[in-house]
Scaffold this motif. Structure first.
Motif, PDB file in Angstrom:
ATOM      1  N   ARG A   1     -86.055 -51.175  63.059  1.00  0.00           N
ATOM      2  CA  ARG A   1     -87.086 -50.750  64.020  1.00  0.00           C
ATOM      3  C   ARG A   1     -86.462 -49.982  65.195  1.00  0.00           C
ATOM      4  N   GLU A   2     -85.305 -50.439  65.656  1.00  0.00           N
ATOM      5  CA  GLU A   2     -84.628 -49.716  66.730  1.00  0.00           C
ATOM      6  C   GLU A   2     -84.244 -48.300  66.276  1.00  0.00           C
ATOM      7  N   ARG A   3     -83.718 -48.203  65.031  1.00  0.00           N
ATOM      8  CA  ARG A   3     -83.336 -46.885  64.527  1.00  0.00           C
ATOM      9  C   ARG A   3     -84.559 -46.001  64.302  1.00  0.00           C
ATOM     10  N   LEU A   4     -85.664 -46.605  63.853  1.00  0.00           N
ATOM     11  CA  LEU A   4     -86.882 -45.825  63.657  1.00  0.00           C
ATOM     12  C   LEU A   4     -87.375 -45.276  64.993  1.00  0.00           C
ATOM     13  N   GLU A   5     -87.297 -46.090  66.035  1.00  0.00           N
ATOM     14  CA  GLU A   5     -87.715 -45.627  67.361  1.00  0.00           C
ATOM     15  C   GLU A   5     -86.879 -44.422  67.792  1.00  0.00           C
ATOM     16  N   ARG A   6     -85.567 -44.486  67.565  1.00  0.00           N
ATOM     17  CA  ARG A   6     -84.698 -43.357  67.930  1.00  0.00           C
ATOM     18  C   ARG A   6     -84.987 -42.141  67.053  1.00  0.00           C
ATOM     19  N   SER A   7     -85.231 -42.384  65.766  1.00  0.00           N
ATOM     20  CA  SER A   7     -85.499 -41.283  64.841  1.00  0.00           C
ATOM     21  C   SER A   7     -86.798 -40.578  65.200  1.00  0.00           C
ATOM     22  N   VAL A   8     -87.816 -41.330  65.566  1.00  0.00           N
ATOM     23  CA  VAL A   8     -89.084 -40.732  65.982  1.00  0.00           C
ATOM     24  C   VAL A   8     -88.888 -39.912  67.247  1.00  0.00           C
ATOM     25  N   ALA A   9     -88.125 -40.437  68.190  1.00  0.00           N
ATOM     26  CA  ALA A   9     -87.862 -39.702  69.427  1.00  0.00           C
ATOM     27  C   ALA A   9     -87.186 -38.369  69.136  1.00  0.00           C
ATOM     28  N   LEU A  10     -86.257 -38.352  68.167  1.00  0.00           N
ATOM     29  CA  LEU A  10     -85.617 -37.094  67.774  1.00  0.00           C
ATOM     30  C   LEU A  10     -86.632 -36.140  67.169  1.00  0.00           C
ATOM     31  N   SER A  11     -87.485 -36.655  66.282  1.00  0.00           N
ATOM     32  CA  SER A  11     -88.467 -35.799  65.611  1.00  0.00           C
ATOM     33  C   SER A  11     -89.436 -35.175  66.600  1.00  0.00           C
ATOM     34  N   LEU A  12     -89.795 -35.930  67.622  1.00  0.00           N
ATOM     35  CA  LEU A  12     -90.725 -35.411  68.632  1.00  0.00           C
ATOM     36  C   LEU A  12     -90.109 -34.291  69.464  1.00  0.00           C
ATOM     37  N   ARG A  13     -88.773 -34.143  69.392  1.00  0.00           N
ATOM     38  CA  ARG A  13     -88.100 -33.097  70.172  1.00  0.00           C
ATOM     39  C   ARG A  13     -88.161 -31.741  69.495  1.00  0.00           C
ATOM     40  N   VAL A  14     -88.475 -31.694  68.208  1.00  0.00           N
ATOM     41  CA  VAL A  14     -88.444 -30.426  67.486  1.00  0.00           C
ATOM     42  C   VAL A  14     -89.850 -30.007  67.111  1.00  0.00           C
ATOM     43  N   SER A  15     -90.054 -28.706  67.076  1.00  0.00           N
ATOM     44  CA  SER A  15     -91.354 -28.158  66.700  1.00  0.00           C
ATOM     45  C   SER A  15     -91.136 -26.837  65.983  1.00  0.00           C
ATOM     46  N   SER A  16     -91.703 -26.716  64.805  1.00  0.00           N
ATOM     47  CA  SER A  16     -91.574 -25.490  64.034  1.00  0.00           C
ATOM     48  C   SER A  16     -92.642 -25.452  62.960  1.00  0.00           C
ATOM     49  N   PHE A  17     -93.125 -24.254  62.652  1.00  0.00           N
ATOM     50  CA  PHE A  17     -94.068 -24.088  61.545  1.00  0.00           C
ATOM     51  C   PHE A  17     -93.447 -24.538  60.229  1.00  0.00           C
ATOM     52  N   SER A  18     -92.119 -24.579  60.169  1.00  0.00           N
ATOM     53  CA  SER A  18     -91.403 -24.890  58.930  1.00  0.00           C
ATOM     54  C   SER A  18     -91.047 -26.360  58.802  1.00  0.00           C
ATOM     55  N   LEU A  19     -91.470 -27.191  59.752  1.00  0.00           N
ATOM     56  CA  LEU A  19     -91.129 -28.613  59.747  1.00  0.00           C
ATOM     57  C   LEU A  19     -92.378 -29.479  59.844  1.00  0.00           C
ATOM     58  N   LEU A  20     -92.417 -30.524  59.036  1.00  0.00           N
ATOM     59  CA  LEU A  20     -93.465 -31.526  59.140  1.00  0.00           C
ATOM     60  C   LEU A  20     -92.884 -32.673  59.954  1.00  0.00           C
ATOM     61  N   THR A  21     -93.150 -32.663  61.250  1.00  0.00           N
ATOM     62  CA  THR A  21     -92.508 -33.598  62.172  1.00  0.00           C
ATOM     63  C   THR A  21     -93.461 -34.708  62.609  1.00  0.00           C
ATOM     64  N   ALA A  22     -92.892 -35.770  63.145  1.00  0.00           N
ATOM     65  CA  ALA A  22     -93.692 -36.878  63.655  1.00  0.00           C
ATOM     66  C   ALA A  22     -94.447 -36.463  64.914  1.00  0.00           C
ATOM     67  N   VAL A  23     -95.665 -36.964  65.044  1.00  0.00           N
ATOM     68  CA  VAL A  23     -96.456 -36.706  66.248  1.00  0.00           C
ATOM     69  C   VAL A  23     -96.860 -38.006  66.941  1.00  0.00           C
ATOM     70  N   ASP A  24     -96.707 -39.137  66.240  1.00  0.00           N
ATOM     71  CA  ASP A  24     -97.097 -40.424  66.816  1.00  0.00           C
ATOM     72  C   ASP A  24     -96.471 -41.519  65.949  1.00  0.00           C
ATOM     73  N   ALA A  25     -96.263 -42.696  66.521  1.00  0.00           N
ATOM     74  CA  ALA A  25     -95.658 -43.783  65.757  1.00  0.00           C
ATOM     75  C   ALA A  25     -95.747 -45.083  66.530  1.00  0.00           C
ATOM     76  N   ASP A  26     -95.592 -46.187  65.809  1.00  0.00           N
ATOM     77  CA  ASP A  26     -95.415 -47.503  66.415  1.00  0.00           C
ATOM     78  C   ASP A  26     -94.393 -48.274  65.584  1.00  0.00           C
ATOM     79  N   PRO A  27     -93.110 -48.169  65.955  1.00  0.00           N
ATOM     80  CA  PRO A  27     -92.067 -48.875  65.195  1.00  0.00           C
ATOM     81  C   PRO A  27     -92.159 -50.389  65.311  1.00  0.00           C
ATOM     82  N   TRP A  28     -92.921 -50.878  66.314  1.00  0.00           N
ATOM     83  CA  TRP A  28     -92.936 -52.314  66.586  1.00  0.00           C
ATOM     84  C   TRP A  28     -94.220 -52.991  66.134  1.00  0.00           C
ATOM     85  N   ALA A  29     -95.095 -52.269  65.425  1.00  0.00           N
ATOM     86  CA  ALA A  29     -96.306 -52.880  64.878  1.00  0.00           C
ATOM     87  C   ALA A  29     -95.933 -53.850  63.764  1.00  0.00           C
TER      88      ALA A  29
END
Length: 337
Positions: free
Chosen positions: A52-80
């Protein structure tokens, strides 16, 4: 675990996209009706120590990138109770692996566009300091608007588990640099990208063999089989499929070459490359251009437009020593795509 017709933190699940070791995947809509893809993490994955800790960090990384060529995270709850990640929707695109399984290979302009868009995704990720860890046909979606690389947020969070496991996913193509169990690098992403482009064009592995061990051995010691890959791509792919990761070009340089920057060009800015990639193949023509084979190793030296004019005005004498890429011509007063 929730199913179609149920809601997860405001996202209503409206379609089943199947499951894999990471979890279950659904089409979903948010409260405003906007479409998304939502992953519900499997119980086994969620129970992995430190996941869960790694997922939280991974989501934070994904939220930093934006591109038409990437399917990135827009929302998450690693602790649900059941961790989940929501991604932007890719419309009616389908996984490349499913398309190839149906015998529908990529060719001509569609293949070139696929290579450009997927290389763009890797360049954007690397610019943000992110390693994808799994560029394969299962993680690339192909549709009318081109190709989209799925950011493996959940799988990346499993990459460095406490017990040393690499990933819950099995890559289509072995990566020589990772057989010892080490973590992936940008060079592995470039290798996976090239192997996937070969598969998109031919329907087979870049290192074919009758059994997986032989395939793995060829990836270490042999040369890739690029028969059936058009010459504008084959030399670029071969440079990315060498055994030594240190000899593989970076994603930024690969993308620059695909977009027509020659070996003597200035190093193009990623923003410029991203814009050209977005427009690639949508309005204007492309045409082949021959450039020095050292383009992926030598670097960029002179100004781009001056070199393009010089190359366009001359005819290379020794075609056998040259690498073919495509160069968009200037039309209607602007740069081509």
């Amino acid at each position: 675990m929730a199913g179609v017709g149920e809601s997860v933190d405001g996202y209503r699940l409206v379609g089943d996209l199947g499951a894999d070791p990471r979890g279950a995947h659904f089409r979903a809509v948010d409260a405003g009706g906007a479409p998304h893809v939502l992953t519900l993490v499997s119980g086994e994955t969620a129970r992995t120590p430190g996941f869960r800790e790694r997922l939280e960090r991974s989501v934070a990384l994904s939220l930093r990138v934006s591109s038409f060529s990437l399917l990135t995270a827009v929302d998450a709850d690693p602790w649900a109770g059941t961790p989940w990640v929501a991604f932007r929707d890719a419309g009616h695109a389908e996984p490349l692996s499913e398309r190839i399984a149906g015998g529908d290979l990529l060719a001509d302009r569609e293949l070139y566009r696929f290579a450009v868009h997927t290389a763009t995704a890797l360049a954007v990720l690397r610019d943000a300091g992110i390693v994808h860890h799994g560029v394969t046909g299962e993680n690339i979606l192909v549709g009318a608007d081109g190709a989209v690389v799925v950011d493996r947020v959940v799988a990346r969070a499993v990459e460095s588990t406490a017990d040393g496991r690499r990933s819950l996913l099995t890559p289509q193509q072995p990566e020589p640099g990772r057989r010892g169990g080490g973590r992936g690098t940008g060079a592995d992403d470039v290798f996976g990208w090239a192997a996937t482009v070969v598969r998109a064009a031919t329907g087979r592995s870049a290192f074919p063999g009758p059994i997986p061990p032989e395939t793995a051995a060829r990836a270490v010691t042999g040369r890739p089989d690029l028969e059936g890959v058009p010459r504008p791509l084959s030399s670029v792919l071969e440079s990315c499929l060498v055994h030594d990761p240190a000899r593989r070009p970076g994603a930024h340089r690969v993308l620059a070459v695909l977009l027509g920057y020659t070996g003597e060009d200035v190093r193009p800015d990623l923003g410029e490359l991203h814009e050209r990639s977005l427009r690639f193949g949508t309005r204007k023509r492309w045409m082949p251009l021959e450039v020095d084979l050292g383009v992926l190793e030598g670097g960029f030296r002179a100004r781009a437009r001056e070199v393009r004019r010089r190359v366009a005005a001359s005819e290379p004498e020794n075609r056998g020593e040259l690498n073919l890429i495509w160069q968009p011509p200037a039309m209607d007063g602007g740069d081509g795509d």
